[in-house]
Motif scaffolding. Structure first.
Motif, short mmCIF file in Angstrom:
data_model
loop_
_atom_site.label_atom_id
_atom_site.label_comp_id
_atom_site.label_asym_id
_atom_site.label_seq_id
_atom_site.Cartn_x
_atom_site.Cartn_y
_atom_site.Cartn_z
N UNK A 186 -106.66 -25.66 62.54
CA UNK A 186 -106.96 -24.27 62.92
C UNK A 186 -108.32 -24.14 63.61
N UNK A 187 -109.22 -25.04 63.29
CA UNK A 187 -110.49 -25.07 64.01
C UNK A 187 -110.24 -25.54 65.44
N UNK A 188 -109.35 -26.52 65.57
CA UNK A 188 -109.02 -27.04 66.91
C UNK A 188 -108.33 -25.97 67.74
N UNK A 189 -107.47 -25.18 67.12
CA UNK A 189 -106.66 -24.24 67.86
C UNK A 189 -106.38 -23.00 67.00
N UNK A 190 -107.31 -22.06 67.00
CA UNK A 190 -107.15 -20.88 66.15
C UNK A 190 -105.97 -20.05 66.64
N UNK A 191 -105.32 -19.36 65.70
CA UNK A 191 -104.25 -18.45 66.07
C UNK A 191 -102.86 -19.05 66.03
N UNK A 192 -102.73 -20.26 65.54
CA UNK A 192 -101.40 -20.85 65.40
C UNK A 192 -100.64 -20.16 64.28
N UNK A 193 -99.31 -20.26 64.34
CA UNK A 193 -98.52 -19.78 63.21
C UNK A 193 -98.26 -20.94 62.24
N UNK B 47 -108.07 -16.59 57.78
CA UNK B 47 -107.46 -15.27 57.82
C UNK B 47 -106.01 -15.40 58.26
N UNK B 48 -105.23 -14.45 57.81
CA UNK B 48 -103.79 -14.48 58.12
C UNK B 48 -103.36 -13.08 58.50
N UNK B 49 -102.90 -12.92 59.74
CA UNK B 49 -102.44 -11.60 60.17
C UNK B 49 -101.07 -11.72 60.85
N UNK B 50 -100.27 -10.66 60.67
CA UNK B 50 -98.98 -10.60 61.33
C UNK B 50 -99.19 -10.55 62.85
N UNK B 51 -98.37 -11.31 63.56
CA UNK B 51 -98.41 -11.29 65.02
C UNK B 51 -97.82 -9.95 65.49
N UNK B 52 -98.62 -9.14 66.22
CA UNK B 52 -98.11 -7.85 66.67
C UNK B 52 -96.97 -8.02 67.69
N UNK B 53 -96.93 -9.16 68.34
CA UNK B 53 -95.91 -9.37 69.37
C UNK B 53 -94.65 -10.02 68.82
N UNK B 54 -94.73 -10.56 67.62
CA UNK B 54 -93.55 -11.16 67.01
C UNK B 54 -93.70 -11.06 65.49
N UNK B 55 -93.05 -10.08 64.95
CA UNK B 55 -93.23 -9.71 63.54
C UNK B 55 -92.83 -10.77 62.54
N UNK B 56 -92.26 -11.89 63.02
CA UNK B 56 -91.89 -12.95 62.07
C UNK B 56 -93.09 -13.84 61.78
N UNK C 90 -96.97 -15.31 61.24
CA UNK C 90 -98.31 -15.03 60.72
C UNK C 90 -99.28 -15.86 61.55
N UNK C 91 -100.27 -15.21 62.10
CA UNK C 91 -101.26 -15.96 62.88
C UNK C 91 -102.43 -16.32 61.99
N UNK C 92 -102.86 -17.56 62.08
CA UNK C 92 -103.90 -18.07 61.19
C UNK C 92 -105.13 -18.44 61.99
N UNK C 93 -106.28 -18.12 61.42
CA UNK C 93 -107.54 -18.58 62.03
C UNK C 93 -108.58 -18.76 60.96
N UNK C 94 -109.47 -19.71 61.17
CA UNK C 94 -110.53 -19.95 60.17
C UNK C 94 -111.52 -18.79 60.16
N UNK C 95 -112.05 -18.48 59.00
CA UNK C 95 -113.16 -17.53 58.91
C UNK C 95 -114.44 -18.27 59.25
N UNK C 96 -115.54 -17.53 59.32
CA UNK C 96 -116.83 -18.20 59.56
C UNK C 96 -117.11 -19.20 58.46
N UNK C 97 -116.82 -18.76 57.23
CA UNK C 97 -117.01 -19.65 56.10
C UNK C 97 -116.12 -20.89 56.25
N UNK C 98 -114.92 -20.68 56.78
CA UNK C 98 -114.01 -21.78 56.98
C UNK C 98 -114.55 -22.80 57.97
N UNK C 99 -115.11 -22.29 59.05
CA UNK C 99 -115.68 -23.18 60.06
C UNK C 99 -116.85 -23.96 59.47
N UNK C 100 -117.68 -23.25 58.71
CA UNK C 100 -118.83 -23.90 58.07
C UNK C 100 -118.36 -25.00 57.12
#
Lengths: 154, 154
Positions: free
Chosen positions: B44-51, B80-89, B91-101
DNA sequence: CCTAATTACTCAGGGCACTGAGTATTTCAG
DNA sequence: CTGAAATACTCAGTGCCCTGAGTAATTAGG
C-alpha cells in the motif's frame, strides 16, 4: 515510494513456498490428512511409543501444536494415546493399524507430489535447494536454543 | 519401519523455514506487526488506493486472509479503508501517516533481519537460494491458475 | 430496461503456529 | 522424607491460511 521488493525477502518467499506446497498437497496427497499430521504419523511409524514432547522435537512442532495434531490423528483413529505407567506426566503415542496403512498410502503419494513440486528445478538444483533450506532453517533454529551441550545418542 | 526421511521433503522444510523466520521476525523486527501485515503495508505504500483483491494478488494472500490482516492494520490505525465511490463493491486502502512511519521503521529492521537469516549462506548461495525458492513457488502457483493469458502491464 | 452473470467482500468453519499461565507428576536437595 | 524445581501436558488467546456459502453492487445480454 520507499516500498521494498519482497521478492528479495526470504521470509516472504518462505511463506509463499509453504502456501504453494499446501495447495499441491491438498490436490495430490490428501484433503483429510495434512502435511504436519503426516509428519507426526511418520515419526511414530519410525519410532512408536514416543511422548508428545519428543515427537514435537523430531518434526519441529511446539507443545501446543503437537497436542492439536495428535488430537486430530486420534479422532481419526490413526494413533493411540496412553498414559505412561512409569511416568504419569507422559502420553505415549503409537500408530494404529489403520494409521500404518494410511501412512503407507500417503508415502507413495507424497513422493509423487515432491517430484511435481521440484520439477521446475534440475536434479542438481534440487539437491542444492534442499541443502540450502535446511542450512538456513537449522541455523535460525539454533539462534533460539542457546548453547545447548552436545546431544547424547539417547 | 517404512518411515520416510522428512529432510528430503521440500514441503516439510518450507514449513520449518517459515517457522524459523517467524521467530526471528518476532525478536528482530516487531512483536506487534507480523510479516504478512508488513507485506500488505508495503504494497500500500508502493501503490496507495488499491482494493483488497489486488493487494492479495500482489502479496500472495487469499481474500479471507487479506480481510483479516487489513482489519488488524486498521485497528492499529496504520491504514485507512473507504468505500470506492465509483464502485460500491470495493474498499480502497491507503496507509495513514502513522502507517508510512511504521513502514519506514520496519523496513530498516527487516533488512537487518534478512542479513542474519541468510548469514549461514555465502553471497553467491544467497542469490541462488532466493532464485530457487521463487522458481518453485511461481511454478506451483502456476499449477493453480490454469492457462492465464499474458499479464498486461496495468 | 431488466434479468443473469460476475465481482468484491463478508462470514463460518477447520487447521497450523506461537506465547503465557495453569495443573499434575516426577525428581532433586537438604 | 519433604518442599522446591523441573517436566509433560493442557488451556486460553492471537494470528495466519484455506474453502465454501452468502450478500451487495456492477456489468452484460437479450
Amino acid at each position: 515510494m520507499a516500498a521494498v521488493d519482497l521478492s528479495t525477502h526470504p521470509g516472504h518467499l518462505a511463506r509463499r513456498l509453504q502456501q504453494a506446497h499446501y495447495l499441491l498437497w491438498n490436490t495430490m496427497v490428501s484433503e483429510e490428512i495434512t502435511s504436519p499430521q503426516f509428519a507426526v504419523l511418520n515419526a511414530l511409524v519410525a519410532e512408536p511409543g514416543m511422548d508428545q514432547r519428543t515427537v514435537g522435537e523430531r518434526v519441529g512442532l511446539d507443545r501446543s501444536t503437537v497436542a492439536e495434531v495428535v488430537s486430530r490423528l486420534g479422532r481419526r483413529d490413526l494413533i493411540d494415546k496412553v498414559r505412561d505407567p512409569e511416568d504419569g506426566r507422559r502420553s505415549l503415542l503409537r500408530p494404529t493399524e489403520d494409521g500404518v496403512r494410511t501412512h503407507r498410502k500417503l508415502t507413495v503419494r507424497t513422493a509423487r507430489m515432491n517430484q511435481v513440486f521440484l520439477a521446475p528445478l534440475s536434479a542438481a538444483e534440487q539437491t542444492v535447494f534442499l541443502d540450502l533450506i535446511q542450512r538456513v532453517s537449522d541455523a535460525a533454529e539454533g539462534l533460539r536454543n542457546p548453547a545447548e551441550p552436545i546431544a547424547s545418542q539417547r
